[in-house]
Write a protein that holds these residues in place. Structure first.
Motif, PDB file in Angstrom:
ATOM      1  N   GLY A 114       0.838  -1.192   0.000  1.00  0.00           N
ATOM      2  CA  GLY A 114       0.000   0.000   0.000  1.00  0.00           C
ATOM      3  C   GLY A 114       0.872   1.239   0.000  1.00  0.00           C
ATOM      4  N   LEU A 115       0.301   2.322  -0.447  1.00  0.00           N
ATOM      5  CA  LEU A 115       1.078   3.559  -0.587  1.00  0.00           C
ATOM      6  C   LEU A 115       1.500   4.126   0.756  1.00  0.00           C
ATOM      7  CD1 LEU A 115      -0.819   5.342  -3.452  1.00  0.00           C
ATOM      8  CD2 LEU A 115       1.523   4.486  -3.463  1.00  0.00           C
ATOM      9  N   ASP A 116       0.812   3.732   1.825  1.00  0.00           N
ATOM     10  CA  ASP A 116       1.116   4.304   3.130  1.00  0.00           C
ATOM     11  C   ASP A 116       1.964   3.357   3.970  1.00  0.00           C
ATOM     12  OD1 ASP A 116      -0.795   2.444   3.294  1.00  0.00           O
ATOM     13  OD2 ASP A 116      -2.136   3.551   4.624  1.00  0.00           O
ATOM     14  N   THR A 163      15.378 -10.245  -6.167  1.00  0.00           N
ATOM     15  CA  THR A 163      13.966 -10.614  -6.162  1.00  0.00           C
ATOM     16  C   THR A 163      13.066  -9.406  -6.394  1.00  0.00           C
ATOM     17  OG1 THR A 163      13.834 -10.260  -3.778  1.00  0.00           O
ATOM     18  CG2 THR A 163      14.376 -12.486  -4.516  1.00  0.00           C
ATOM     19  N   ALA A 164      11.897  -9.676  -6.960  1.00  0.00           N
ATOM     20  CA  ALA A 164      10.853  -8.659  -7.101  1.00  0.00           C
ATOM     21  C   ALA A 164       9.519  -9.331  -6.843  1.00  0.00           C
ATOM     22  CB  ALA A 164      10.870  -8.056  -8.504  1.00  0.00           C
ATOM     23  N   GLY A 165       8.588  -8.573  -6.333  1.00  0.00           N
ATOM     24  CA  GLY A 165       7.254  -9.128  -6.099  1.00  0.00           C
ATOM     25  C   GLY A 165       6.922  -9.142  -4.626  1.00  0.00           C
ATOM     26  N   ASN A 166       6.028 -10.038  -4.250  1.00  0.00           N
ATOM     27  CA  ASN A 166       5.557 -10.117  -2.860  1.00  0.00           C
ATOM     28  C   ASN A 166       6.712 -10.379  -1.899  1.00  0.00           C
ATOM     29  OD1 ASN A 166       4.567 -11.813  -0.458  1.00  0.00           O
ATOM     30  ND2 ASN A 166       2.683 -10.882  -1.236  1.00  0.00           N
ATOM     31  N   LEU A 167       6.875  -9.498  -0.913  1.00  0.00           N
ATOM     32  CA  LEU A 167       8.028  -9.589  -0.021  1.00  0.00           C
ATOM     33  C   LEU A 167       7.980 -10.828   0.869  1.00  0.00           C
ATOM     34  CD1 LEU A 167      10.631  -8.146   0.957  1.00  0.00           C
ATOM     35  CD2 LEU A 167       9.230  -7.052   2.705  1.00  0.00           C
ATOM     36  N   ALA A 168       6.788 -11.217   1.301  1.00  0.00           N
ATOM     37  CA  ALA A 168       6.679 -12.422   2.124  1.00  0.00           C
ATOM     38  C   ALA A 168       7.152 -13.633   1.318  1.00  0.00           C
ATOM     39  CB  ALA A 168       5.240 -12.610   2.596  1.00  0.00           C
ATOM     40  N   THR A 169       6.753 -13.678   0.043  1.00  0.00           N
ATOM     41  CA  THR A 169       7.177 -14.781  -0.818  1.00  0.00           C
ATOM     42  C   THR A 169       8.685 -14.779  -1.009  1.00  0.00           C
ATOM     43  OG1 THR A 169       5.079 -14.814  -2.017  1.00  0.00           O
ATOM     44  CG2 THR A 169       6.992 -15.754  -3.146  1.00  0.00           C
ATOM     45  N   THR A 170       9.252 -13.619  -1.370  1.00  0.00           N
ATOM     46  CA  THR A 170      10.679 -13.606  -1.693  1.00  0.00           C
ATOM     47  C   THR A 170      11.532 -13.837  -0.451  1.00  0.00           C
ATOM     48  OG1 THR A 170      10.765 -11.177  -1.507  1.00  0.00           O
ATOM     49  CG2 THR A 170      10.346 -12.104  -3.683  1.00  0.00           C
ATOM     50  N   GLN A 171      11.092 -13.323   0.697  1.00  0.00           N
ATOM     51  CA  GLN A 171      11.856 -13.591   1.919  1.00  0.00           C
ATOM     52  C   GLN A 171      11.802 -15.073   2.283  1.00  0.00           C
ATOM     53  OE1 GLN A 171      10.797 -11.021   5.187  1.00  0.00           O
ATOM     54  NE2 GLN A 171      12.194  -9.420   4.472  1.00  0.00           N
ATOM     55  N   SER A 172      10.641 -15.700   2.064  1.00  0.00           N
ATOM     56  CA  SER A 172      10.532 -17.135   2.319  1.00  0.00           C
ATOM     57  C   SER A 172      11.473 -17.926   1.429  1.00  0.00           C
ATOM     58  CB  SER A 172       9.099 -17.625   2.037  1.00  0.00           C
ATOM     59  OG  SER A 172       8.285 -17.442   3.156  1.00  0.00           O
ATOM     60  N   SER A 175      19.189   4.295 -15.216  1.00  0.00           N
ATOM     61  CA  SER A 175      17.958   3.555 -15.466  1.00  0.00           C
ATOM     62  C   SER A 175      17.068   3.566 -14.219  1.00  0.00           C
ATOM     63  CB  SER A 175      18.297   2.123 -15.885  1.00  0.00           C
ATOM     64  OG  SER A 175      17.137   1.338 -15.971  1.00  0.00           O
ATOM     65  N   PHE A 176      17.661   3.286 -13.075  1.00  0.00           N
ATOM     66  CA  PHE A 176      16.889   3.323 -11.827  1.00  0.00           C
ATOM     67  C   PHE A 176      16.345   4.726 -11.575  1.00  0.00           C
ATOM     68  CE2 PHE A 176      18.620  -0.795 -10.266  1.00  0.00           C
ATOM     69  CZ  PHE A 176      17.420  -1.321  -9.818  1.00  0.00           C
ATOM     70  N   ASP A 177      17.166   5.728 -11.872  1.00  0.00           N
ATOM     71  CA  ASP A 177      16.730   7.098 -11.619  1.00  0.00           C
ATOM     72  C   ASP A 177      15.481   7.444 -12.424  1.00  0.00           C
ATOM     73  OD1 ASP A 177      17.170   9.810 -10.513  1.00  0.00           O
ATOM     74  OD2 ASP A 177      17.414  10.316 -12.624  1.00  0.00           O
ATOM     75  N   SER A 178      15.422   6.957 -13.683  1.00  0.00           N
ATOM     76  CA  SER A 178      14.231   7.205 -14.507  1.00  0.00           C
ATOM     77  C   SER A 178      12.998   6.630 -13.839  1.00  0.00           C
ATOM     78  CB  SER A 178      14.400   6.564 -15.892  1.00  0.00           C
ATOM     79  OG  SER A 178      15.474   7.154 -16.585  1.00  0.00           O
ATOM     80  N   THR A 179      13.151   5.475 -13.209  1.00  0.00           N
ATOM     81  CA  THR A 179      12.011   4.836 -12.546  1.00  0.00           C
ATOM     82  C   THR A 179      11.661   5.558 -11.262  1.00  0.00           C
ATOM     83  OG1 THR A 179      12.855   2.761 -13.436  1.00  0.00           O
ATOM     84  CG2 THR A 179      11.125   2.611 -11.779  1.00  0.00           C
ATOM     85  N   VAL A 180      12.685   5.881 -10.487  1.00  0.00           N
ATOM     86  CA  VAL A 180      12.458   6.548  -9.204  1.00  0.00           C
ATOM     87  C   VAL A 180      11.714   7.871  -9.399  1.00  0.00           C
ATOM     88  CG1 VAL A 180      13.621   7.715  -7.293  1.00  0.00           C
ATOM     89  CG2 VAL A 180      14.417   5.468  -8.060  1.00  0.00           C
ATOM     90  N   LYS A 181      12.079   8.595 -10.472  1.00  0.00           N
ATOM     91  CA  LYS A 181      11.448   9.888 -10.725  1.00  0.00           C
ATOM     92  C   LYS A 181       9.964   9.740 -11.067  1.00  0.00           C
ATOM     93  CE  LYS A 181      14.558  13.246 -10.570  1.00  0.00           C
ATOM     94  NZ  LYS A 181      15.378  12.396  -9.690  1.00  0.00           N
ATOM     95  N   ALA A 182       9.581   8.560 -11.548  1.00  0.00           N
ATOM     96  CA  ALA A 182       8.218   8.402 -12.058  1.00  0.00           C
ATOM     97  C   ALA A 182       7.343   7.524 -11.176  1.00  0.00           C
ATOM     98  CB  ALA A 182       8.258   7.833 -13.480  1.00  0.00           C
ATOM     99  N   ASN A 183       7.939   6.766 -10.255  1.00  0.00           N
ATOM    100  CA  ASN A 183       7.152   5.745  -9.566  1.00  0.00           C
ATOM    101  C   ASN A 183       7.586   5.599  -8.111  1.00  0.00           C
ATOM    102  OD1 ASN A 183       6.351   2.939  -8.735  1.00  0.00           O
ATOM    103  ND2 ASN A 183       5.418   3.021 -10.768  1.00  0.00           N
ATOM    104  N   LEU A 184       6.623   5.642  -7.226  1.00  0.00           N
ATOM    105  CA  LEU A 184       6.929   5.610  -5.793  1.00  0.00           C
ATOM    106  C   LEU A 184       7.380   4.248  -5.290  1.00  0.00           C
ATOM    107  CD1 LEU A 184       3.982   7.711  -4.365  1.00  0.00           C
ATOM    108  CD2 LEU A 184       6.381   8.374  -4.565  1.00  0.00           C
ATOM    109  N   THR A 185       7.148   3.192  -6.069  1.00  0.00           N
ATOM    110  CA  THR A 185       7.421   1.854  -5.551  1.00  0.00           C
ATOM    111  C   THR A 185       8.872   1.424  -5.743  1.00  0.00           C
ATOM    112  OG1 THR A 185       6.842   0.712  -7.601  1.00  0.00           O
ATOM    113  CG2 THR A 185       5.047   1.168  -6.058  1.00  0.00           C
ATOM    114  N   VAL A 186       9.685   2.303  -6.317  1.00  0.00           N
ATOM    115  CA  VAL A 186      11.109   2.004  -6.496  1.00  0.00           C
ATOM    116  C   VAL A 186      11.893   3.148  -5.862  1.00  0.00           C
ATOM    117  CG1 VAL A 186      12.948   1.682  -8.194  1.00  0.00           C
ATOM    118  CG2 VAL A 186      10.684   0.721  -8.624  1.00  0.00           C
ATOM    119  N   GLY A 187      12.931   2.816  -5.092  1.00  0.00           N
ATOM    120  CA  GLY A 187      13.688   3.874  -4.450  1.00  0.00           C
ATOM    121  C   GLY A 187      15.036   3.423  -3.930  1.00  0.00           C
TER     122      GLY A 187
END
Lengths: 229, 229
Positions: free
Chosen positions: B9-11, B34-43, B164-176
């Protein structure tokens, strides 16, 4: 500016116009661009266009509404109506979704730009969010975010949009040339410069070719990375 | 290179490591992102890591498999197993999906790079598709497509990935930021340079700041657009 690529599956790619303009010189100029399900967007545009030709219809038309806000409501209602006709048959409405950008000016008001959602509601561009994208927006967004400036000339804005589209075209099969454009000048109250840029247009070609090299040069101009060990 | 932003969630945004390395110097070096659901990837990472510490387990571990291909099968099986445990409870498996990039080298074989899907199957990078992205890939893809070159030095590749990451970070909150990296040198058979670049790292800052201007200059360097009328 709008691309013209549509696809129903990867093996069914066609070219369709997604930019439509209406005008009543001296009174109004209105432009619509569409993204999403082609059957939906063609229905919406067809419905809107039909109404402009039947002025005695009880339904208001884009050539009769008194303001751009009313135009946005009209387009939103038409979009929701077309989509809900599919829902009524029990089909999954998501597949029939579409999004619309509506821009223009009606005498007595300022030029306005709206983004209309499949649900029929809409938001308006403002100083903080001065442009909209619909459809496959992500690839072409970074260059817009970085290089957009409200002081851009129409010519520089055209170049910027071509570069943005080029980033998408290079990465995604669902977007492709030719590109349709309409440049509206505030206060003119008539359709402005419109046209279609083909993929093999010499200018488009020079931008496409030049952009790769320009990007590499831009990268080279950044300070080199050094490992700290 | 991997970012560290996760969100439910955004918050609810947090920082987690998504890059893990295993090594047995002189024999193997293996990296997972890894990318995706954190519970899955940590498992998945937890499962894989636990097995490397219990060598007598009947399950093979990343430190015991004889080849990178077997390593990819092992990771794919672990990923599918973790996801299917959620499916078994009747929950929507889509929400628990994850994708993994696996790279490394095991003595006797070449370095190999795999992209592993939630279904546990995988594809390998090759000369035609020399790099993989997972997660929020679209914003950062155009610059990779344009500027990637197999002859890039490690230093230049680091700079390209930051842009490349910077382009994403500037446009999307889910990458940082911060960004974790691991540079593996062919034949070294041990973990290479690893580290974390913080968002306020002076170099990251200079790239982020410089890239906007460099992009504008790149745009300026293209031939100007002229309307044909």
């Amino acid at each position: 500016m709008s691309d013209t690529r549509t696809n129903a599956g990867l093996d069914n790619i066609s070219t369709y116009r997604k930019l439509t303009t209406w005008e009543e010189p001296g009174e109004r100029a209105i432009t619509i661009m569409t993204a999403g399900n082609l059957a939906t967007t063609q229905s919406v545009v067809g419905l809107l266009d039909e109404r402009t030709k039947a002025p005695d219809d009880r339904q208001p038309s884009l050539l009769a509404v008194p303001s751009m806000f009313q135009a946005a409501r009209l387009v939103g209602d038409a979009l929701r109506e077309v989509i809900s006709r599919q829902e009524d048959t029990g089909q999954n409405a998501d597949s029939f979704g579409a999004t619309i950008i509506l821009g223009g000016q009606i005498v007595g008001g300022p030029p306005r730009l709206f983004l209309i959602y499949p649900e029929g509601n809409f938001i308006e561009a403002g100083d903080d969010t001065p442009f909209f994208q619909i459809g496959e927006i992500k690839y072409g967004r970074p260059i817009l975010v970085r290089a957009y400036d409200p002081d851009l000339s129409f010519e520089d804005a055209m170049r910027l949009m071509l570069v943005s589209f080029d980033s998408t075209v290079k990465a995604n099969l669902t977007v492709g040339a030719p590109f349709d454009f309409h440049v509206y000048e505030e206060g003119s109250l008539q359709t402005g410069r419109t046209g279609r840029l083909l993929g093999d247009d010499p200018y488009v070609h020079s931008v496409t070719q030049g952009w790769g090299d320009a990007l590499k040069d831009a990268l080279e101009s950044l300070p080199p990375f050094g490992f700290s060990d």
